[in-house]
Design an enzyme around this catalytic site. Structure first.
Site, mmCIF file in Angstrom:
data_model
loop_
_atom_site.group_PDB
_atom_site.id
_atom_site.type_symbol
_atom_site.label_atom_id
_atom_site.label_comp_id
_atom_site.label_asym_id
_atom_site.label_seq_id
_atom_site.Cartn_x
_atom_site.Cartn_y
_atom_site.Cartn_z
ATOM 1 N N GLU A 276 12.934 -1.644 1.385
ATOM 2 C CA GLU A 276 12.100 -0.677 0.680
ATOM 3 C C GLU A 276 10.799 -0.544 1.468
ATOM 4 O O GLU A 276 10.629 -1.112 2.541
ATOM 5 C CB GLU A 276 11.828 -1.120 -0.766
ATOM 6 C CG GLU A 276 10.992 -2.377 -0.911
ATOM 7 C CD GLU A 276 10.684 -2.713 -2.358
ATOM 8 O OE1 GLU A 276 11.594 -2.600 -3.205
ATOM 9 O OE2 GLU A 276 9.545 -3.105 -2.651
ATOM 10 N N ASP B 224 0.409 -3.131 -1.109
ATOM 11 C CA ASP B 224 1.113 -1.983 -0.533
ATOM 12 C C ASP B 224 0.235 -1.201 0.438
ATOM 13 O O ASP B 224 0.056 0.012 0.312
ATOM 14 C CB ASP B 224 1.610 -1.048 -1.642
ATOM 15 C CG ASP B 224 2.571 -1.733 -2.593
ATOM 16 O OD1 ASP B 224 3.267 -2.667 -2.166
ATOM 17 O OD2 ASP B 224 2.615 -1.340 -3.775
#
Length: 521
Positions: A198, A42
Site C-alpha cells: 500500500e 504518512d
C-alpha cells in the site's frame, strides 16, 4: 527504581519555558532523526525550487491534512492545512457516533506548471484531486468516480498524470490514467503485484520509473523500477522499522543528490518521520551512506547547510485573531461554542452537549512532543455552571484528563479521569477527586514521557505549588482503537445538557522534561 518513581523524579527536571522539546538540527552541520519528534504520519515530501513541502495525515482532526515547509529537510514549520473541515459524514460533527480512525489518510503532494496538486481519498468516499496556485490555499478539488486507496500521484513533464494505488488486503498495484485537467479517470490497468503493498509513491530518475510501496504486515518498504509505468517491474526490499521505517519515498535536491523520507512506528507517540541520505548503485537507490548502507542513520550531515533552527509552533497566549496552525479540533468544531474574540487574549470554550469526553465536540488538540514534554494551561473558571465539565489532559487510545466542575453551591472540584477506547466502546474510570481552593484562577498541567509511555497530571492554585492527582497513567497507540494518532494534548469543555457557562483559557505553554527512560534516539 520503579518506573513510576523514575517518572516522578524526571518530572522535577522540567525546564522553564523552552518549546524546543526536540532539536533535530544539532547546530554543527549535522542533524539527528527523527526530524520531528511527534506524530506526523504518512509523509509525502516534494521540492519546489529551494522549498520543501511535507503533507501529513490528520484522520478526523480539523483542519485536515497538515502541510509543513522547510528549506533544508530538517527544520520544519507548519505552513497550512488542506481543508478547514471534513465533509460527507454526520459523524464528523459527532452526530450519530464518532469518526475517530476515519477522515483524511495518506496524501500525495505534487507540483506542476505553477499549480500544487494533492491526491487524497477520504475514508468511504471517492478520491479527490485538490489543486491550488499557492500551497497555503485556497484549495479546490475534482472528485473522481472511484476510491483509490492511498493514491500516489505522478505527473510527467508534459502534463500526463497518473495515480498508483494498492491496498494491503490485495497487494495488486493499479495505475489509473487521468485526463489533462486531473478531473477524470480515462484508463485503469493492473501493473504489478507485491504482497501486502500500500502507500504507493511514484517518481522518475533518468531512464527509470521508481515505485515505492509500504508493506505494513512486515513494517517494510519496497522499491520497484521499470522503464515504463506499465511495467514490467523489478522489485527489491529496501528498509524496515528495524533499519529506519516502512512508508515513504525520495526527494531530490537542487544539486542532484537525493534524500529519502520514511515513517517509523514509534510507540505511544505515534509514527514519526526520518530523513536519510540516499545513494545510487546500478540505478537502484540505497538508503544510508556507502559506509553504512541499508539503514537510516541516527545522525548525519544536514542535506543543505546554512539554515537556522525552526520548528512548528507549540506554546500559545491566544492573543491572535485566529488559532495557531499547531491546533486542531478532534472533529468539526461548533463555531458558536468557542471564541478568541469574546475576551481578547483568551480562548473561550463553551460547553458542547455530550455525556462524556470521548463523544464531546470542540476538544482542541495539539500533538504530544517527545521524548518527554509538559503542557501547562492557565484557566479562569469563574463562569463554570453546575454540570459543566471542562479541563485539560490527553486524547488518544488512552485519554487521561483533569476535569473541573462546580456544584449548585459554586464549590469547585477537580477529578482525574481515564478513558480507554476499546473495540466495544470507550470506558471511563474516575481515579481521584478533590475539592479545589477558593478562587477562580486555576493551573492544570499534563506530562507525557514517551520513553516510558507514562503520563501524569497535576493542578495548582497559584502556578507555583502543584498537586498531583490520580497517579501515573499509560500512554498508548494502536491503529485498531483510539484515534489512530499518537497521544495529543487536549483542552475540552462539555456538559450533559445545554449550558450557559464557559471556561476561559489564558495560555498554553509547552516545556521540555528530562526523560525518565532511555530516549529511542
Amino acid at each position: 527504581m520503579k518506573a513510576g518513581s523514575a517518572f516522578a523524579a524526571g518530572l522535577l527536571l522540567a525546564t522553564a519555558a523552552s518549546a524546543q522539546v526536540w532539536r533535530s538540527d544539532q547546530g554543527d552541520g549535522s542533524y539527528r532523526n527523527p526530524v520531528l519528534y511527534a506524530d506526523y504520519p504518512d509523509p509525502d515530501i516534494i521540492r519546489v525550487g529551494r522549498d520543501y513541502y511535507f503533507a501529513s495525515t490528520t484522520f478526523a482532526n480539523t483542519p485536515g491534512i497538515t502541510i509543513l515547509h522547510s528549506r533544508d529537510l530538517v527544520n520544519w514549520t507548519i505552513t497550512s492545512h488542506l481543508v478547514p473541515r471534513l465533509e460527507g459524514r454526520p459523524q464528523y460533527d459527532l452526530v450519530g457516533g464518532n469518526a475517530y480512525r476515519k477522515g483524511l489518510y495518506a496524501s500525495s503532494l505534487r507540483y506542476h506548471a505553477g499549480t500544487y496538486y494533492l491526491a487524497n481519498t477520504p475514508v468511504g468516499q471517492n478520491t479527490r484531486i485538490w489543486y491550488a496556485r499557492d500551497v497555503r490555499g485556497p484549495w479546490r478539488y475534482h472528485e473522481l468516480d472511484r476510491q483509490a486507496f492511498d493514491p500516489g500521484l505522478f505527473i510527467e513533464p508534459d502534463g500526463r498524470a497518473y495515480l498508483a494505488t494498492a491496498s494491503t488486503a490485495d497487494g495488486t498495484i493499479t495505475l489509473l490514467t487521468l485526463d489533462r485537467a486531473l478531473a477524470h479517470v480515462t484508463a485503469s490497468r493492473k501493473v504489478h503485484y507485491i504482497k501486502g503493498a500500500e502507500g504507493s509513491k511514484l517518481l522518475r530518475r533518468g531512464d527509470y520509473y521508481y515505485l515505492f510501496n509500504a508493506l505494513p504486515p512486515r513494517l517494510a518498504l519496497s522499491v520497484s523500477r521499470s522503464r515504463s509505468l506499465f511495467g514490467p517491474w523489478e522489485t527489491r526490499d529496501q528498509i524496515d522499522d528495524t533499519t529506519g521505517g516502512h512508508q515513504g519515498a525520495l526527494v531530490d535536491l537542487p544539486d542532484g543528490r537525493w534524500f529519502g523520507f520514511v515513517m517509523e512506528d514509534s510507540g505511544a507517540i505515534g509514527r514519526m518521520t526520518n530523513i536519510s541520505p540516499v545513494f545510487w548503485r546500478d540505478d537502484w537507490p540505497v538508503w544510508g551512506t556507502p559506509a553504512a548502507p541499508g539503514r537510516v542513520p541516527r545522525q548525519a550531515a544536514k542535506p543543505i547547510a546554512g539554515h537556522r533552527f525552526a520548528e512548528p509552533a507549540t506554546s500559545d497566549d491566544f492573543g491572535g485573531r485566529l488559532l495557531g496552525l499547531q491546533w486542531q479540533w478532534n472533529h468539526n468544531p461548533d463555531p458558536d461554542r468557542w471564541s478568541l474574540a469574546a475576551r481578547p487574549g483568551w480562548l473561550r470554550l463553551r460547553p458542547t452537549v455530550a455525556e462524556r469526553f470521548w463523544s464531546a465536540r470542540n476538544t482542541l488538540t495539539q500533538k504530544g512532543q517527545g521524548p518527554a514534554s509538559r503542557g501547562e494551561v492557565k484557566l479562569d473558571i469563574a463562569r463554570l455552571a453546575p454540570g459543566d465539565r471542562c479541563g485539560f489532559g490527553t486524547l488518544g487510545q488512552i485519554s487521561a484528563n483533569l476535569t473541573v466542575t462546580r456544584d449548585a453551591n459554586r464549590r469547585a472540584r477537580v477529578a482525574m479521569e481515564v478513558t480507554t477506547d476499546r473495540v466495544e466502546g470507550a470506558q471511563t474510570e474516575t481515579r481521584a477527586t478533590t475539592d479545589l481552593p477558593q478562587g477562580d484562577t486555576l493551573w492544570l498541567r499534563t506530562d507525557m514521557d514517551f520513553t516510558t509511555s507514562r503520563g501524569r497530571v497535576a493542578y495548582s492554585a497559584d502556578g507555583v505549588r502543584w498537586t498531583g492527582l490520580g497517579g501515573d497513567f499509560p500512554l498508548a497507540f494502536a491503529w485498531q482503537t483510539g484515534t489512530f494518532q499518537g497521544e495529543q494534548f487536549a483542552l475540552f469543555c462539555y456538559a450533559p445538557a445545554w449550558s450557559e457557562g464557559w471556561v476561559d483559557i489564558d495560555s498554553f505553554r509547552l516545556s521540555r522534561l528530562t526523560p525518565s527512560g532511555n530516549a529511542p534516539r
